[in-house]
Write a protein that holds these residues in place. Structure first.
Motif, PDB file in Angstrom:
ATOM      1  N   GLU A 208       0.829  -1.204   0.000  1.00 24.52           N
ATOM      2  CA  GLU A 208       0.000   0.000   0.000  1.00 24.52           C
ATOM      3  C   GLU A 208       0.867   1.258   0.000  1.00 24.52           C
ATOM      4  O   GLU A 208       0.568   2.226  -0.723  1.00 24.52           O
ATOM      5  N   LEU A 209       1.941   1.253   0.799  1.00 21.22           N
ATOM      6  CA  LEU A 209       2.832   2.409   0.829  1.00 21.22           C
ATOM      7  C   LEU A 209       3.546   2.579  -0.499  1.00 21.22           C
ATOM      8  O   LEU A 209       3.705   3.698  -1.004  1.00 21.22           O
ATOM      9  N   LEU A 210       3.978   1.475  -1.099  1.00 18.40           N
ATOM     10  CA  LEU A 210       4.643   1.523  -2.393  1.00 18.40           C
ATOM     11  C   LEU A 210       3.724   2.162  -3.435  1.00 18.40           C
ATOM     12  O   LEU A 210       4.135   3.062  -4.189  1.00 18.40           O
ATOM     13  N   ALA A 211       2.472   1.720  -3.476  1.00 17.67           N
ATOM     14  CA  ALA A 211       1.516   2.281  -4.434  1.00 17.67           C
ATOM     15  C   ALA A 211       1.253   3.752  -4.148  1.00 17.67           C
ATOM     16  O   ALA A 211       1.150   4.571  -5.081  1.00 17.67           O
ATOM     17  N   ALA A 212       1.162   4.106  -2.858  1.00 17.73           N
ATOM     18  CA  ALA A 212       0.903   5.499  -2.491  1.00 17.73           C
ATOM     19  C   ALA A 212       2.073   6.406  -2.870  1.00 17.73           C
ATOM     20  O   ALA A 212       1.872   7.541  -3.324  1.00 17.73           O
ATOM     21  N   LEU A 213       3.298   5.929  -2.682  1.00 20.93           N
ATOM     22  CA  LEU A 213       4.469   6.720  -3.061  1.00 20.93           C
ATOM     23  C   LEU A 213       4.505   6.934  -4.573  1.00 20.93           C
ATOM     24  O   LEU A 213       4.761   8.053  -5.046  1.00 20.93           O
TER      25      LEU A 213
END
Length: 378
Positions: free
Chosen positions: A70-75
């Motif tokens: 989720e963090l990877l996609a958000a970044l």
């Protein structure tokens, strides 16, 4: 005079690596994962199975990998939305996708200057230097494979960046609002983080780090700073100016004869109950996402202790993929890129400790067992 950060140029960097701890994603992964975590310590599989019991309560799946996705996609979304052309990769220290595989992919994709975001906000051996040691090991392996040389730099500690503190303050307010109205104003704040051996806490940070002026070294000082900043924001929002708070610890895993940071969260809840506190909010400032040490140690063990005591408790969420946090990462990337290009820029930090150093000293957070090479240091 430092300039306001306006450029979206990541040069000289051409990739960002999200570097995390990793976790099992199936019951059969649990013991092999723990073998990776404890490699070299000679712990038998039977003991590891016992240690891993909290993973089995959750189907053998740690939440951390999904949270990193989720963090990877958000970044990636944040970077694209703000014109930052920088590919983002992901690797773990202890489970797939492994760090060395991520760096191999980066090299084969033609990138050479890599920034690293470690999912740990604070100084310390486990939270910083061990990640850098793993980077050095992985880079050495890639050299042995004949791959092109990568230069790797780690983003500075972000514990006092408003993109980290702000979401934690709002999460604390939300957790307070979950309590019954009659106990809300009297609720105590218990700021929690991972306990570490006292010897490791005392040597955390660079020798010339301003935080080292506080007893307990940089690890404790930085957490106390975040706790104070969040408590002040909560006081301003609620009008309760004298709400007591304390930094407490969780997730101890070492031998009982070795002194670790205390008090433990469960012991602290018992002490609050004895002292007549009407309620408590657990605020996990030591963690970036709601992974296993939050879900089990706080949501399971600590909540069970509070229920046994009859003490109302709630738990604040971690920052996760909050848009303010992803924006903070983007700002830290562009700040470091500007510094590498020789441009002096404003370095965003709240509180009294100031922005952390960009490059770690050799003496930072020494390995407690034996010296090892570490990447991204002077």
């Amino acid at each position: 005079m430092p300039e306001t950060l306006t450029s979206t140029d990541p040069a000289p960097y051409d990739a960002l690596l999200l570097l995390s701890f990793g976790g099992p994603e199936a019951p059969e992964d649990v013991v092999p994962f723990l073998e990776n975590v404890t490699r070299g310590r000679g712990i038998p599989k039977e003991r590891l199975a016992e240690v891993g019991k909290h993973y089995f309560l959750f189907g053998g799946v740690s939440p951390i990998n999904e949270q990193n996705r989720e963090l990877l996609a958000a970044l990636r979304k944040d970077f694209a939305g703000h014109g930052l052309d920088l590919p983002v990769y992901w690797g773990n220290r202890n489970w797939a996708p492994y760090l060395v595989d991520a760096l191999r992919e980066i090299a084969r994709d033609g990138h050479r200057r890599v920034l690293v975001l470690a999912t740990s906000a604070y100084a310390g051996y486990s939270g910083c230097r061990q990640y850098r040691e793993n980077l050095a090991e992985a880079l050495e392996q890639l050299r042995g494979e004949g791959l092109p040389e990568l230069r790797v730099d780690k983003l500075r500690h972000f514990y006092n960046h408003p993109g980290f503190v702000g979401p934690m303050a709002d999460a604390t307010l939300a957790a307070l609002a979950e309590l019954p109205a009659e106990v809300r104003d009297g609720a105590r704040l218990a700021f929690t983080t991972h306990s570490i051996p006292l010897s490791m806490a005392e040597t955390s940070g660079a020798p010339d780090d301003p935080a080292r002026g506080t007893p307990g070294g940089a690890y404790v000082a930085q957490h106390l700073e975040v706790a104070r900043l969040v408590a002040e924001a909560v006081a301003a929002a609620t009008g309760v100016a004298d709400r007591p708070w304390e930094l407490v610890f969780q997730s101890r895993s070492g031998a009982p004869h070795i002194p670790w940071l205390e008090p433990d969260i469960c012991d602290h809840l018992a002490a609050l109950h004895t002292a007549g506190a009407p309620a408590a909010v657990m605020v996990p400032i030591g963690f970036v996402s709601d992974h296993m040490e939050v879900k089990y140690d706080l949501d399971t063990e600590a909540r069970a202790k509070a229920a046994e005591l009859g003490l109302p408790v709630t738990r604040a969420a971690t920052v996760g993929a909050d848009p303010r946090f992803t924006a903070a990462v983007r700002e830290l990337v562009l700040e470091r890129a500007a510094v590498e290009r020789g441009v002096r820029v404003e370095r965003c930090a709240l509180g009294t400790l100031g922005a952390s150093h960009d490059v770690c000293a050799v003496a930072c957070c020494p390995n407690p067992r034996a010296p090892k090479p570490a990447a991204a240091q002077l």
